[in-house]
Design an enzyme around this catalytic site. Structure first.
Site, PDB file in Angstrom:
ATOM      1  N   ASP A   1       1.163  -1.404  -0.271  1.00  0.00           N
ATOM      2  CA  ASP A   1       0.172   0.187   0.112  1.00  0.00           C
ATOM      3  C   ASP A   1       0.727   1.214   0.109  1.00  0.00           C
ATOM      4  O   ASP A   1       0.359   2.290   0.637  1.00  0.00           O
ATOM      5  CB  ASP A   1      -1.417  -0.118   1.023  1.00  0.00           C
TER       6      ASP A   1
ATOM      7  N   GLU B   1     -11.677  -0.060  -3.089  1.00  0.00           N
ATOM      8  CA  GLU B   1     -10.339   0.434  -2.434  1.00  0.00           C
ATOM      9  C   GLU B   1      -9.571   1.733  -2.812  1.00  0.00           C
ATOM     10  O   GLU B   1      -8.871   1.269  -4.045  1.00  0.00           O
ATOM     11  CB  GLU B   1     -10.460  -0.627  -1.382  1.00  0.00           C
TER      12      GLU B   1
HETATM   13  O1  FUB Z   1      -2.813  -3.892   3.065  1.00  0.00           O
HETATM   14  C1  FUB Z   1      -4.068  -3.456   3.439  1.00  0.00           C
HETATM   15  C2  FUB Z   1      -5.436  -3.555   3.195  1.00  0.00           C
HETATM   16  O2  FUB Z   1      -5.411  -4.680   1.857  1.00  0.00           O
HETATM   17  C3  FUB Z   1      -5.619  -2.506   2.249  1.00  0.00           C
HETATM   18  O3  FUB Z   1      -6.220  -1.353   3.295  1.00  0.00           O
HETATM   19  C4  FUB Z   1      -6.486  -1.900   0.390  1.00  0.00           C
HETATM   20  O4  FUB Z   1      -6.247  -1.455   0.861  1.00  0.00           O
HETATM   21  C5  FUB Z   1      -5.245  -3.597   0.418  1.00  0.00           C
HETATM   22  O5  FUB Z   1      -4.530  -3.617  -0.426  1.00  0.00           O
END
Ligand code: FUB
Length: 333
Positions: A24, A232
């Protein structure tokens, strides 16, 4: 590890560091260097994989920096731990950092003591920390994956959101409903949410509001259009006066983008930035450094495909003359 160490030399399409798992990545140019704010995946993450990302059990953050794009990478060590955040209980997921008025503001999601994702802020006078967490989360914040964009006029916007484990479905219309579900396939998809930040960078100036992502005909992208709908990892960058909102499509594993003339949209879908990587999640940032644009992203190649043990990588990104972004294949140069 608490001490600053030089770990590896940066190389395009290869893990930025190999001594820890990182994911991320939010990359920024601060003080003439690239600073990367990643999640820190655990090595002994033996938790069962579930629909809500229960396997992502991260507890702390490190900061990485590079003086040149192919130079040594410095791991500045642990800059914040969940135990140092009074309101948080677990799941230190994807963070970001912004600079304003002489202070660095580090934004991070975590579950509060009731298991609800909130967005916290920790500050420092130095882009590499250490960070001091505010005693409470940002009032009115919910869901995860914060990305804060500071516009040329100094106004700052916080973009937030993630479906499933990210709990965005539970906050439709800004009201908490523990039974909230994704819209039906033929209904408009949920967009990320945004709020302008107050001058203090610690509070929202307004309630979070949903961003519309439209198709080429001006109609909302539908929830059933899983190749294009927001899932996301929102990120905003500005290129030639246009705002680019990029994001992950989650269960179809693409990084896509949409463009707008204003920071809060509506945005119009533009295309794919990155085809699927090894590993379930795909999450990124886009940054300009010394006249070139770069995509920072992650995959699970170093861990042999373990979804919750990821590594940050980067590669050059190209905006075409017409403003579109060239689609990249993660394992082709
Ligand atoms: O790293 C945890 C979660 O997985 C992140 O918040 C999302 O965007 C995905 O990458």
């Amino acid at each position: 590890m608490d001490k600053k160490v030089v770990v590896d030399k940066a190389k395009q399409n290869e893990p930025l560091v190999t001594h820890i798992y990182t994911a991320d990545p939010s990359a920024h140019v601060f003080e003439g260097k690239i600073y990367v704010y990643p999640s820190h995946d655990l090595v002994d993450d033996a938790v069962e994989v579930d629909h809500d990302g229960g396997q992502y059990t991260m507890e702390d953050y490190h900061v990485l920096s590079l003086e040149t794009i192919d130079g040594p990478v410095i791991d500045h060590g642990q800059v914040l731990h969940v135990d140092d955040v009074p309101w948080a209980s677990e799941k230190m997921w994807a963070p970001d950092c912004a600079y304003k008025n002489g202070t660095y503001y580090f934004y991070f999601p975590a579950k509060d003591k009731d298991g609800i994702f909130r967005i916290g802020v920790a500050t420092s006078k130095n882009p590499a920390g250490p960070l001091k967490a505010e005693p409470n989360y940002i009032p009115g914040s919910y869901s995860m994956d914060p990305a804060t964009f500071v516009d040329d006029d100094g106004r700052a916007y916080c973009y937030i959101g993630g479906l499933w484990g990210g709990q965005l479905e539970l906050w439709q219309g800004g009201v908490y409903n523990p039974d909230g579900k994704e819209p039906a396939a033929d209904e408009p998809a949920l967009g990320p949410v945004v709020a302008e930040m107050n001058e203090d960078m610690l509070t929202f100036k307004e309630e979070l509001q949903e961003i519309s992502i439209l198709d080429e005909n001006g109609d909302p992208i539908l929830a059933g259009d899983t190749d294009r709908r927001f899932f996301e990892a929102p990120w905003v960058h500005k290129h030639n006066g246009k705002y680019y909102l990029s994001y992950s499509t989650g269960d179809t594993h693409f990084l896509c983008y949409a463009t707008s003339d204003t920071p809060k949209g509506p945005y119009v879908y533009g295309g794919r930035i990155l085809e699927p990587v090894i590993g379930w999640t795909t999450h990124h940032s886009i940054v300009e450094f010394e006249g070139k644009w770069y995509l920072f992203y992650h995959d699970s190649s170093l861990s042999g495909g373990i979804d919750s043990q990821r590594s940050v990588k980067f590669r050059e990104l190209t905006h075409n003359e017409d403003g579109s972004i060239q689609t990249m294949h993660p394992y082709e140069n």
